[in-house]
Design an enzyme around this catalytic site. Structure first.
Site, PDB file in Angstrom:
ATOM      1  N   GLY A  71       5.822  -1.017  -3.811  1.00  0.00           N
ATOM      2  CA  GLY A  71       6.679  -2.365  -4.229  1.00  0.00           C
ATOM      3  C   GLY A  71       6.134  -3.397  -3.547  1.00  0.00           C
ATOM      4  N   THR A  72       5.932  -3.370  -2.156  1.00  0.00           N
ATOM      5  CA  THR A  72       5.303  -4.615  -1.626  1.00  0.00           C
ATOM      6  C   THR A  72       4.055  -4.839  -2.049  1.00  0.00           C
ATOM      7  OG1 THR A  72       6.417  -3.991   0.421  1.00  0.00           O
ATOM      8  CG2 THR A  72       4.826  -5.509   0.512  1.00  0.00           C
ATOM      9  N   ASN A 151      19.021  -4.888  -2.875  1.00  0.00           N
ATOM     10  CA  ASN A 151      18.690  -4.080  -2.191  1.00  0.00           C
ATOM     11  C   ASN A 151      19.690  -3.656  -1.051  1.00  0.00           C
ATOM     12  OD1 ASN A 151      16.706  -6.152  -1.491  1.00  0.00           O
ATOM     13  ND2 ASN A 151      16.647  -5.096   0.584  1.00  0.00           N
ATOM     14  N   GLN A 179      14.784  -1.350  -6.993  1.00  0.00           N
ATOM     15  CA  GLN A 179      15.943  -0.801  -6.805  1.00  0.00           C
ATOM     16  C   GLN A 179      16.682  -0.258  -7.967  1.00  0.00           C
ATOM     17  OE1 GLN A 179      17.547   0.338  -4.002  1.00  0.00           O
ATOM     18  NE2 GLN A 179      15.978  -0.535  -2.630  1.00  0.00           N
ATOM     19  N   SER A 199       8.729   1.242  -7.337  1.00  0.00           N
ATOM     20  CA  SER A 199       7.895   2.131  -6.084  1.00  0.00           C
ATOM     21  C   SER A 199       8.496   3.353  -5.966  1.00  0.00           C
ATOM     22  CB  SER A 199       8.681   1.013  -4.651  1.00  0.00           C
ATOM     23  OG  SER A 199       8.139   2.031  -3.538  1.00  0.00           O
ATOM     24  N   HIS A 201       8.940   5.917  -3.653  1.00  0.00           N
ATOM     25  CA  HIS A 201       9.598   6.287  -2.646  1.00  0.00           C
ATOM     26  C   HIS A 201      11.127   5.947  -2.859  1.00  0.00           C
ATOM     27  CE1 HIS A 201      10.414   3.261   0.404  1.00  0.00           C
ATOM     28  NE2 HIS A 201       9.351   2.812  -0.202  1.00  0.00           N
ATOM     29  N   THR A 236     -10.299   3.372  -5.199  1.00  0.00           N
ATOM     30  CA  THR A 236     -10.226   4.761  -5.626  1.00  0.00           C
ATOM     31  C   THR A 236      -8.410   5.234  -5.698  1.00  0.00           C
ATOM     32  OG1 THR A 236     -12.072   5.356  -4.792  1.00  0.00           O
ATOM     33  CG2 THR A 236     -10.466   7.277  -5.126  1.00  0.00           C
ATOM     34  N   CYS A 326      14.065  -3.946   7.409  1.00  0.00           N
ATOM     35  CA  CYS A 326      13.193  -4.562   8.162  1.00  0.00           C
ATOM     36  C   CYS A 326      13.828  -5.719   9.488  1.00  0.00           C
ATOM     37  CB  CYS A 326      12.324  -5.456   7.407  1.00  0.00           C
ATOM     38  SG  CYS A 326      12.099  -5.111   5.788  1.00  0.00           S
TER      39      CYS A 326
HETATM   40  C1  LIG Z   1      11.854  -1.042  -0.946  1.00  0.00           C
HETATM   41  C2  LIG Z   1      11.549  -2.308  -1.464  1.00  0.00           C
HETATM   42  C3  LIG Z   1      10.619  -2.941  -1.823  1.00  0.00           C
HETATM   43  C4  LIG Z   1       9.277  -2.718  -1.048  1.00  0.00           C
HETATM   44  O1  LIG Z   1       8.854  -1.422  -1.669  1.00  0.00           O
HETATM   45  P1  LIG Z   1       7.524  -0.581  -0.636  1.00  0.00           P
HETATM   46  O2  LIG Z   1       7.359   0.581  -1.677  1.00  0.00           O
HETATM   47  O3  LIG Z   1       8.391  -0.108   0.502  1.00  0.00           O
HETATM   48  O4  LIG Z   1       6.621  -1.727  -0.214  1.00  0.00           O
HETATM   49  C5  LIG Z   1      10.473  -4.250  -2.684  1.00  0.00           C
HETATM   50  N1  LIG Z   1      11.710  -4.627  -3.038  1.00  0.00           N
HETATM   51  C6  LIG Z   1      12.731  -4.060  -3.160  1.00  0.00           C
HETATM   52  C7  LIG Z   1      13.974  -4.589  -3.753  1.00  0.00           C
HETATM   53  C8  LIG Z   1      12.928  -2.689  -2.223  1.00  0.00           C
HETATM   54  O5  LIG Z   1      13.972  -2.570  -2.264  1.00  0.00           O
END
Ligand SMILES: *Cc1c(COP(=O)(O)O)cnc(C)c1O
Length: 383
Positions: A71-72, A151, A179, A199, A201, A236, A326
């Site tokens: 996500g980042t 989030n 989210q 993202s 995870h 890659t 964080c």
């Molecule tokens: C967790 C999250 C991210 C970041 O995602 P990562 O895969 O952990 O880098 C970005 N935006 C929101 C709203 C999130 O909840």
């Protein structure tokens, strides 16, 4: 310890079926998807299968999906990629409650001399659409980046209306849907955004892999240069991660119809039980005309410190959060609750509980026993 895990907005457990799908690509199928030989070609086919699965889950064409490291990266790539290609406007418009992936980048761009407008929210966490409308101007705004669901509170923003407003002004719109994906039915065409971040995870896939939807025709420049991903993201490919994400996306969509209602019922039961146990507790975000994700509740226990609450719960095997993962370790209240003008005493005692399709009735029963007990002990100790 046997954990009751109520921190699914921070990360989720990986679905065993996703692990199973990944295994061959961690072991014998180690080819490079870019190779000419068929050993690599078979791996390329697996990556393209995952792309088709993610595209189907988002309702777009597979060619519009760019795999990233999460996500980042998707958020950073979206904002930087749009800025690099934009020939009109210099301002960036975000909301006051963005995830740090967008927020920190905007702060950094501001320090580098760019104007950033942060659109406020009200006490329920609703985006001020009038302020957004006033902020977005065709010749001044370079891009709008506003999340789909928050989030920390689960509050859902009207992405389709934001998209329409941007489209009318010819301004590109990026939407962080990290989210909401997997929790709400999501179709990027209906959402109307030009770019959408997700993202793996956060929906029971592996960590370190994500995707950015880039609507065909969007003016966009790559950030990581290289030939992969149609030159839009070099490097890659994280093949096992991508395969796991494809499987996790498929599983999320398959279960969404059943799980949304079940998870919402568990969340509502948890919330009602906690409010009944403590008359001074209050829910942050949502309410009349303010939709929320079905899995999230953010509750304040005035007179308690979030940090002490989290430690007390952790000792009893309940994993929760105070909001932004964080910001743990710092005593400052969350920027989201501050933007909602939550009184300091309430903001400092905030607890975010986030469920998933693996949350059980027993988890909720345990949380309803544990949380009021920890709150009562902290109140007695005045910590
Ligand atoms: C967790 C999250 C991210 C970041 O995602 P990562 O895969 O952990 O880098 C970005 N935006 C929101 C709203 C999130 O909840």
């Amino acid at each position: 310890m046997d954990w009751t895990y109520l921190d699914n907005n921070a990360t989720t457990s990986i679905d065993p079926q996703a692990v199973e799908a990944m295994m061959p690509y961690l072991t014998e199928r180690y080819g490079n998807p870019s190779s000419v030989h068929d050993f690599g070609g078979q791996v390329r086919a697996a990556v393209e299968g995952a792309r088709a699965s993610v595209a189907a889950a988002l309702g777009c064409d597979p060619s519009e999906i760019v795999f990233t490291s999460g996500g980042t990266e998707s958020d950073n790539m979206a904002v930087r990629g749009l800025l690099a290609a934009r020939d009109r406007g210099t301002q960036i418009v975000i909301s006051a409650v963005e995830h740090s992936a967008v927020r920190d980048l905007a702060d950094w761009l501001e320090k580098s001399g760019r104007e950033v407008i942060r659109v406020p929210v009200d006490a329920a966490g609703r985006l001020n659409l009038a302020a957004l409308e006033a902020a977005v101007a065709p010749d001044e705004t370079a891009l709008v980046s506003i999340m789909h669901a928050n989030n920390e509170t689960g509050v859902i923003f009207p992405a389709a209306r934001i998209a329409e407003l941007c489209r009318e002004r010819g301004v590109p719109f990026h939407c962080d849907a990290v989210q909401s994906f997997g929790k709400l039915p999501l179709n990027v065409r209906e959402l109307g955004a030009d770019l959408v971040s997700i993202s793996a995870h956060k929906f029971h896939g592996p960590k370190g892999v994500g995707a950015l939807y880039v609507r065909r025709g969007t003016r966009f420049r790559p950030w990581l240069l290289g030939h992969q991903e149609r030159r839009r993201r070099g490097g890659t490919e994280n093949v096992p991660g991508i395969v796991g994400m494809g499987e996790a996306a498929r599983l999320a969509i398959e279960s969404i119809a059943v799980e949304t209602g079940r998870v919402r019922e568990l969340r509502d039961r948890l919330e009602a039980g906690l409010l009944a146990a403590d008359p001074s507790a209050r829910v942050n975000g949502g309410g009349e005309g303010c939709p929320r994700l079905p899995n999230t509740t953010n509750i304040s226990f005035p007179g308690c410190q979030s940090e002490a609450l989290l430690i007390g719960l952790s000792e009893r095997g309940v994993a929760a959060s105070s909001g932004a993962a964080c910001s743990s370790g710092s005593l400052e209240a969350s920027h989201v609750l501050r933007a909602m003008a939550v009184p300091a005493a309430a903001a400092q005692g905030a607890l975010r509980l986030s469920l998933s399709r693996f949350t059980t009735d027993a988890d909720i029963a345990r949380a309803l026993e544990t949380i009021p007990a920890v709150v009562a002990r902290l109140r007695a100790l005045k910590v």
